[in-house]
Design an enzyme around this catalytic site. Structure first.
Site, short mmCIF file in Angstrom:
data_model
loop_
_atom_site.label_atom_id
_atom_site.label_comp_id
_atom_site.label_asym_id
_atom_site.label_seq_id
_atom_site.Cartn_x
_atom_site.Cartn_y
_atom_site.Cartn_z
N SER A 1 18.24 20.32 -40.49
CA SER A 1 19.61 20.79 -40.75
C SER A 1 20.20 20.26 -42.05
O SER A 1 20.85 21.03 -42.78
CB SER A 1 20.51 20.45 -39.57
OG SER A 1 20.13 21.22 -38.47
N LYS B 1 23.60 18.71 -26.31
CA LYS B 1 24.14 20.08 -26.36
C LYS B 1 24.95 20.49 -25.11
O LYS B 1 25.83 21.34 -25.20
CB LYS B 1 23.01 21.09 -26.54
CG LYS B 1 22.41 21.10 -27.92
CD LYS B 1 21.39 22.22 -28.02
CE LYS B 1 20.71 22.19 -29.38
NZ LYS B 1 19.88 23.38 -29.59
N GLY C 1 13.59 26.59 -20.05
CA GLY C 1 14.36 25.42 -20.48
C GLY C 1 15.67 25.86 -21.13
O GLY C 1 16.12 27.01 -20.96
#
Ligand code: ATR
Length: 300
Positions: free
Chosen positions: A23, A72, A138
């Protein structure tokens, strides 16, 4: 070195670990290409300190945040608002400053699904009226199942080793859209699906470097029956799953563009801008050079 001034905007990533994240490369390249006065930095945050980190970032005037594994889901509790589909998915990866009902903080979005959506658009794969086979159940599969139904898939079959996990995604997505499009199956029964010309999306960790020769289903017939394949893995750049698709003349794509576009979607939310395809391609080139050079070194 980047010219950091008193006016420089800061965006950041929180997760644990963050050391190998791509990122910073995506966002700092975007800022450089666009000439934005912005710097993006990674922060390793322990699991019990996520709320503190989000509040602290707001106080420090951090413009935007990304959230990665393992935060998350947990980070939802630290937000003042969550985008509706991200709320249903139960996971966010992008935070944008907001004020809701007089309370200031961050609003959470899930740009992972926007990333896959734009990757598919880019390579010319449409989900509309298509049968989709999702391999794995997942966090990634959960978000992708929402995307498939949102984009008009006619049927989604989730194949997983642990069927209860596939079932729980199917129930959540069908409930959210008030339709019964998603079905769960034990992966052992993949040959009983009775689907043809499906798009197979590989979301498990099977085949991830260094286990490059592993694949979740090795039966040639599974690949013969597919129309196209997407693997969310990008290291190696051509997974065994993709090789089996190619062997049967089917197009197959890795997850690097998904990663690129989830970053681009976040950047657009933070700066309220639109990143052109030309610019996205430039960032992709930088990612390919950096990532694949690093992967090749690891292989030596
Ligand atoms: P993410 O959140 O990134 O999608 P995850 O939650 O670790 O990752 O999910 C990994 C997926 O890969 C799961 O569907 C897992 O199957 P189970 O739910 O049965 O655990 C699947 N997976 C991982 N290794 C596997 C293996 N060797 N064989 C079959 N499935 C596997």
């Amino acid at each position: 070195m980047k010219d950091i001034k008193g006016t420089t905007n800061v965006c950041c990533l929180i997760g644990n670990p963050v050391a190998h994240s791509i990122s910073p490369l995506i966002h700092n390249t975007l800022a450089q290409l666009r000439g934005d006065d912005l710097v993006y930095v990674p922060f390793k945050v322990e699991e019990n300190r996520v709320e503190e980190a989000v509040k602290g970032a707001y106080a420090l005037n951090v413009l935007g945040m990304n959230v990665t594994v393992p935060h998350k889901q947990h980070v939802l509790q630290a937000l003042v608002e969550t985008d509706s589909i991200a709320q249903a998915i139960g996971a966010v990866n992008t935070l944008v400053r907001t004020t809701k009902d007089g309370i200031s903080g961050y609003k959470g979005y899930n740009t992972d699904i926007l990333g896959l959506e734009r990757e598919l658009e880019d390579v010319g794969v449409s989900l509309k009226d298509k049968e989709i086979v999702l391999l794995g159940a997942g966090g990634a599969a959960r978000a992708i199942a929402f995307l498939c139904v949102q984009k008009g898939a006619s049927q989604v079959v989730i194949l997983n080793r642990t069927i209860s996990k596939a079932n729980s995604i199917a129930v959540a997505v069908n409930q959210y859209f008030n339709q019964s499009i998603v079905k769960a199956m034990d992966i052992k029964d993949y040959d009983k699906m009775a689907l043809n010309d499906y798009i197979a999306i590989q979301t498990t960790s099977v085949g991830l470097h260094p286990n490059n020769d592993d694949v979740i289903i090795c039966d040639d017939q599974f690949y013969k029956n597919a129309a196209a394949g997407v693997d969310i893995i990008y290291n190696p750049s051509t997974t065994k799953f993709m090789k089996l698709m190619h062997k049967h003349g089917k197009p197959a794509y890795n997850g690097l563009k998904m990663l690129l576009y989830q970053g681009i979607a976040a950047y657009e939310l933070w700066l309220n801008c639109t990143i052109t395809k030309e610019m996205a391609d430039k960032v992709y080139d930088v990612m390919e050079k950096n990532c694949f050079a690093a992967f090749r070194n690891e292989d030596k």
